[in-house]
Design an enzyme around this catalytic site. Structure first.
Site, mmCIF file in Angstrom:
data_model
loop_
_atom_site.group_PDB
_atom_site.id
_atom_site.type_symbol
_atom_site.label_atom_id
_atom_site.label_comp_id
_atom_site.label_asym_id
_atom_site.label_seq_id
_atom_site.Cartn_x
_atom_site.Cartn_y
_atom_site.Cartn_z
ATOM 1 N N ARG A 1 10.197 -0.007 -4.379
ATOM 2 C CA ARG A 1 10.041 -1.161 -3.495
ATOM 3 C C ARG A 1 9.544 -0.671 -2.135
ATOM 4 O O ARG A 1 10.305 -0.068 -1.381
ATOM 5 C CB ARG A 1 11.395 -1.871 -3.346
ATOM 6 C CG ARG A 1 11.290 -3.310 -2.823
ATOM 7 C CD ARG A 1 12.665 -3.841 -2.439
ATOM 8 N NE ARG A 1 13.068 -3.312 -1.141
ATOM 9 C CZ ARG A 1 14.318 -3.086 -0.779
ATOM 10 N NH1 ARG A 1 15.323 -3.339 -1.606
ATOM 11 N NH2 ARG A 1 14.602 -2.606 0.421
ATOM 12 N N HIS B 1 13.722 -5.843 1.049
ATOM 13 C CA HIS B 1 14.218 -6.590 -0.114
ATOM 14 C C HIS B 1 13.648 -8.012 -0.103
ATOM 15 O O HIS B 1 13.103 -8.490 -1.085
ATOM 16 C CB HIS B 1 15.745 -6.613 -0.104
ATOM 17 C CG HIS B 1 16.360 -7.636 -0.996
ATOM 18 N ND1 HIS B 1 16.250 -7.572 -2.374
ATOM 19 C CD2 HIS B 1 17.055 -8.766 -0.726
ATOM 20 C CE1 HIS B 1 16.867 -8.622 -2.906
ATOM 21 N NE2 HIS B 1 17.356 -9.361 -1.924
ATOM 22 N N TYR C 1 18.626 1.267 6.330
ATOM 23 C CA TYR C 1 19.233 2.107 5.293
ATOM 24 C C TYR C 1 18.275 3.118 4.667
ATOM 25 O O TYR C 1 18.643 3.846 3.767
ATOM 26 C CB TYR C 1 19.887 1.235 4.210
ATOM 27 C CG TYR C 1 18.981 0.146 3.646
ATOM 28 C CD1 TYR C 1 18.051 0.440 2.665
ATOM 29 C CD2 TYR C 1 19.069 -1.174 4.106
ATOM 30 C CE1 TYR C 1 17.218 -0.552 2.157
ATOM 31 C CE2 TYR C 1 18.241 -2.174 3.618
ATOM 32 C CZ TYR C 1 17.324 -1.848 2.639
ATOM 33 O OH TYR C 1 16.506 -2.831 2.134
#
Lengths: 326, 356
Positions: free
Chosen positions: B254, B258, B267
């Protein structure tokens, strides 16, 4: 006309629906060879074969979820959850998918499924087998929630539920599965899913109830009648959508209302009914609405379940309390 | 006692440089035949970028771009027949677009309008937002297909995060038990929002989760559209022929957040993400097509101009779409609106009229 028990009427309705409509399927845990732990599906496997009556692996979420997929394909699955305490994983599928599919797709897909389960106590069962779960379901938009109280109601309402184009949660009181028999004509006639039923007429106090508690309410009405108090008894039967018509009409005449259900008190359908009486029938009341329900406790194990389940005595006492008001 | 031993295969045809590493499957034998895949992947990437921009400027709701995963969602859809059934997750607009859902429909849905879920093949499911809860639906659809003895199949997609859900295992178990015509594709983009793949499970691969359910599992390079298409082709052929389900783990990455509500810099660091840009699916396919002499700089420019115009048109149509009437929230809840709800609908209509 044959006399059948409530569980026998469920069986009769399932067989009739399967006979009439080849898209009706029966699935769940032990519904096949075993005929269901309560025998609600007894004989169906032999009669309709393993492609229409099949045992699933032990997975409640997927029993409901698979039914969503089958229903979207035009089948009419009737899925059984074995005991009410095991139904919670299936709620995810009912709330997030079954109840929303038509709305999400503007009716391109729909979900004509029935989720059947026993609901309530009184059969000396093990822990997690006796809960009353209707309150969880009535708060879900897009579902119908139906609770039969007699063999004839079970037959007519289950047929209606299976034929309904939208998802229905059908909660059967196991305490009544074999408690009484009545004549049920296997004539394929469905009852309405939009109606509350007046099952005893009276002028002095209105008892509003559903499911197994209908038995105690009717017994209380008999007892009250011996003392000259005529109670009207209404079996709500369809908790969602709720038909307040007969309830409001009755309260208008009697001015007194006692709501009786086995589910815990707080947030249960009794609260909704009381609220609607307050909104639309308050001026008819001569006494505060009374509720006789299960307590807001964990459903006790079998040694105390009788103390939890509303008794005829508690219903009578509540009715008499309303009569203390002039 | 060893009751089972297993290997998880990993299939790749095109490496990151666009070099062919093993003989290509028949559908890819002519390089020209891959141009529609390349075009659709580019279309998806450009559309996603536009959708994110619309969200950033307040003209779209939350949106989940497929940046980096284009080969998975386009590849699997390209393997499907028109009468196969798609049961997608929320990042599968690429598969939906391939199957005929319009750009404007995708925008409508993520812009907050259920009418966006009407278009497309009539039996396809709308996207599923609660993670993995659509896997049991795929089982039900596949069971319906099997009961009717039809020669078609279901494709159900989830992410790596979904493989932590019981629903996904339950679905694989039932599909294996009944040998249902369903292909489960896991788009392993390495992140369940902020939780990386290695902190989701001790399993060495996600594909091997199929083994316990009694069904074959395999990995493919999810950045190689030829590998994805080939694996899903084969799995669908097996499913339609009554040889049961499969699980395909498409290993990808990815590259974006998100969703538009996420900030991945919280993160993971940009340096790590940068290394994965070298693996991304569009560049390697373009390199291959160019090397094969079927794609030029001029082709690329012309395609981008045409796609940009198509997307701009869709955005304009979307922005011009009048909102549904408020009563619309009642009108598709049931086949026939129950009286109790009709009263609520009337109340809403009265309030709307009062304050109009």
């Amino acid at each position: 006309m044959p006399e059948v028990t409530l569980v026998g009427a469920v069986n009769l309705a399932l067989a009739r629906a399967m006979e009439d409509d080849p898209s009706v399927l029966v699935l769940g845990e032990d519904v096949g060879v075993d005929g269901g732990v309560f025998r609600a599906t007894d004989g169906l496997l032999g009669r309709f074969g393993p492609e229409r009556v099949f045992d699933t692996p032990l997975a409640e979420a997927s029993i409901a979820g698979m039914a969503v997929g089958l229903a979207a394909q035009g089948f009419r699955p009737v899925a059984e959850i074995q005991f009410s305490g095991f139904i919670y994983p299936a709620i995810d599928q009912m709330v997030n998918h079954a109840a929303r599919l038509r709305n999400r797709t503007r009716s391109r897909l729909s979900c004509p499924m029935v989720l059947r389960a026993p609901n309530g106590g009184g059969i000396r069962a093990a822990e997690h087998h006796s809960e009353s779960v209707e309150a969880f379901f009535v708060n879900i938009p897009g579902l119908r929630v139906v609770v039969p109280s007699s063999p004839a109601k079970a037959y007519g309402l289950l047929l209606a539920a299976i034929r309904d184009p939208d998802p229905v949660v059908f909660l059967e009181p196991p305490r009544l599965y074999r408690a009484l028999k009545e004549e049920v004509a296997d004539d394929g006639r469905a009852l309405s899913l939009d109606t509350s039923f007046v099952i005893r007429e009276g002028t002095d106090v209105t008892l509003v109830t559903w499911g197994a508690s209908v038995v105690e309410a009717m017994a209380a009405a008999d007892d009250l009648a011996a003392d000259g108090v005529e109670a009207e008894v209404i079996d709500v039967a369809c908790l969602k959508p709720l038909d307040m018509g007969p309830i409001l009409a009755s309260v208008e005449r009697t001015g007194r209302c006692v709501i009786v259900h086995e589910a815990p008190l707080t947030g249960a359908p009794g609260a909704e009914i009381a609220a609607r009486i307050a909104e639309r029938g308050l001026m008819s009341l001569v006494a505060p609405v009374q509720r006789v329900t299960g307590y807001d406790t964990v459903m006790p194990l079998l040694r105390l379940e009788k103390a939890f389940i509303p008794s005829t005595r508690r219903v009578i006492d509540a009715a008499l309390r309303t009569l203390e008001y002039a | 006692m060893a009751v089972a031993t297993f290997e998880i295969g990993f299939t790749r045809f095109l490496d990151r440089s666009g070099e062919v590493v093993q003989p290509l499957p028949a559908f890819a034998s002519e390089a020209k035949a891959l141009i529609p895949l390349y075009r659709s992947m580019t279309r998806l990437r450009m559309f996603d970028a536009k959708a994110v921009a619309l969200q950033r400027t307040g003209r779209l709701g939350t949106y989940a771009a497929a940046l980096g995963e284009e080969a998975v969602t386009i590849g699997l859809a390209s393997a499907m027949a028109a009468d196969d059934v798609l049961v997608p997750a929320f990042r599968d607009q690429g598969a939906q677009l391939w199957r005929g859902v319009g750009l404007v429909d995708i925008l409508a849905y993520w812009g907050g309008d259920e009418r966006g879920s009407v278009a497309g093949p009539s039996e396809d499911f709308p996207v599923c937002v609660p993670i993995g809860t659509h896997f049991p639906h795929a089982v039900g659809v596949a069971l319906a297909i099997k009961l009717r003895r039809q020669s078609r199949a279901v494709v159900c997609i989830g992410g790596d995060g979904a493989t932590s859900k019981g629903d996904v295992y339950e679905a694989m178990n039932m599909a294996g038990l009944w040998q249902l015509p369903v292909v489960f594709v896991v788009s392993n983009n390495q992140w369940a929002i902020s939780v990386p793949r290695q902190r989701q499970t001790a399993a060495a691969t996600l594909a091997q989760k199929a083994i316990a359910a009694g069904i074959p599992g395999e990995q493919v390079d999810g950045n190689d559209v030829i590998a994805v298409r080939h694996a899903v082709d084969e799995a669908l052929a097996a499913a339609r022929a009554g040889r049961g389900p499969r699980l395909i783990e498409a290993v990808t990455y990815r590259l974006g957040d998100h969703t538009t509500s996420d900030d991945a810099t919280r993160y993971r660091d940009d340096a790590t993400v940068s290394t994965h840009w070298a693996e991304e699916p569009l560049v390697r396919l373009r390199r291959y097509l160019t090397a094969q002499g079927v794609w030029t700089k001029e082709d690329e420019e012309a395609m981008q101009v045409a796609l940009a115009a198509e997307i701009e048109k869709a955005v304009a149509d979307y922005l011009a779409l009048p909102p549904p009437a408020p009563q619309d929230m009642f009108d598709h809840l049931f086949a026939v609106l129950p009286a109790d709800l009709k009263a609520q609908r009337d109340t809403l209509a009265e309030e709307e009229a009062l304050h109009a």
